[in-house]
Structure formats: C-alpha cells, structure tokens
Design a protein around this motif. Sequence first.
Motif, PDB file in Angstrom:
ATOM      1  N   VAL A 143     -18.093 -16.689  12.777  1.00 53.37           N
ATOM      2  CA  VAL A 143     -18.935 -17.588  13.557  1.00 53.37           C
ATOM      3  C   VAL A 143     -18.619 -17.385  15.027  1.00 53.37           C
ATOM      4  O   VAL A 143     -17.463 -17.451  15.434  1.00 53.37           O
ATOM      5  N   SER A 183     -19.610 -25.418  13.362  1.00 54.50           N
ATOM      6  CA  SER A 183     -19.595 -24.569  12.168  1.00 54.50           C
ATOM      7  C   SER A 183     -20.812 -24.803  11.272  1.00 54.50           C
ATOM      8  O   SER A 183     -21.170 -23.932  10.487  1.00 54.50           O
ATOM      9  N   GLY A 184     -21.476 -25.940  11.414  1.00 54.56           N
ATOM     10  CA  GLY A 184     -22.661 -26.226  10.613  1.00 54.56           C
ATOM     11  C   GLY A 184     -23.962 -25.825  11.275  1.00 54.56           C
ATOM     12  O   GLY A 184     -25.021 -25.873  10.645  1.00 54.56           O
ATOM     13  N   PHE A 185     -23.914 -25.437  12.547  1.00 55.40           N
ATOM     14  CA  PHE A 185     -25.122 -25.036  13.265  1.00 55.40           C
ATOM     15  C   PHE A 185     -25.576 -23.644  12.830  1.00 55.40           C
ATOM     16  O   PHE A 185     -24.764 -22.794  12.468  1.00 55.40           O
ATOM     17  N   SER A 186     -26.853 -23.417  12.929  1.00 59.83           N
ATOM     18  CA  SER A 186     -27.389 -22.079  12.656  1.00 59.83           C
ATOM     19  C   SER A 186     -26.998 -21.146  13.803  1.00 59.83           C
ATOM     20  O   SER A 186     -26.638 -21.598  14.898  1.00 59.83           O
ATOM     21  N   ASP A 187     -27.078 -19.847  13.551  1.00 58.63           N
ATOM     22  CA  ASP A 187     -26.801 -18.868  14.610  1.00 58.63           C
ATOM     23  C   ASP A 187     -27.729 -19.109  15.798  1.00 58.63           C
ATOM     24  O   ASP A 187     -27.310 -19.003  16.957  1.00 58.63           O
ATOM     25  N   GLU A 188     -28.973 -19.438  15.523  1.00 54.44           N
ATOM     26  CA  GLU A 188     -29.950 -19.680  16.594  1.00 54.44           C
ATOM     27  C   GLU A 188     -29.535 -20.865  17.458  1.00 54.44           C
ATOM     28  O   GLU A 188     -29.600 -20.804  18.685  1.00 54.44           O
ATOM     29  N   GLU A 189     -29.098 -21.948  16.825  1.00 55.47           N
ATOM     30  CA  GLU A 189     -28.661 -23.135  17.568  1.00 55.47           C
ATOM     31  C   GLU A 189     -27.410 -22.831  18.388  1.00 55.47           C
ATOM     32  O   GLU A 189     -27.309 -23.230  19.544  1.00 55.47           O
ATOM     33  N   ARG A 190     -26.468 -22.094  17.821  1.00 54.31           N
ATOM     34  CA  ARG A 190     -25.260 -21.725  18.581  1.00 54.31           C
ATOM     35  C   ARG A 190     -25.616 -20.854  19.776  1.00 54.31           C
ATOM     36  O   ARG A 190     -25.090 -21.053  20.869  1.00 54.31           O
ATOM     37  N   ARG A 191     -26.538 -19.921  19.581  1.00 56.57           N
ATOM     38  CA  ARG A 191     -26.964 -19.069  20.708  1.00 56.57           C
ATOM     39  C   ARG A 191     -27.634 -19.901  21.797  1.00 56.57           C
ATOM     40  O   ARG A 191     -27.421 -19.658  22.984  1.00 56.57           O
TER      41      ARG A 191
END
Length: 66
Positions: A4, A35-43
Amino acid sequence: MKPVLTPCKKVCAVDGQTSLCLGCGRTLQEIGGWSGFSDEERRRIMAELDERMERLKALGKLGPVA
C-alpha cells in the motif's frame, strides 16, 4: 499482494489548528482509514499533500520560513 502506498514519514504529530499531520499532511481520518481506501482515493489524497505541507510551512508549523 502489492504494498500500500503511504506518505507516512513516521513523524506523527497532528496540529490542533489545521488538523493535519506535521509529518505527512494527512488528517487523522485519512491516517486511520488509509489501509481501507482504494488506490484511487489514496492517490487523490497524496496529490493534495504538497499543498497542505506548504500551508503548514506558511503558518510556521514546520519551523521558521526561510
């Protein structure tokens, strides 16, 4: 399983005025849910962090402005 992405700098101190971590610029909600966010949300959040850190710097939260 891929790792992640995280902007954590292991300097976890949240500023009371801005509610932003002085190490990475995330909010407590963002740190807790990371850790629960999608890759898109983290980006999306990571794209905002440089601006947040600049705001903290301008407010004198990261030491004297040069």
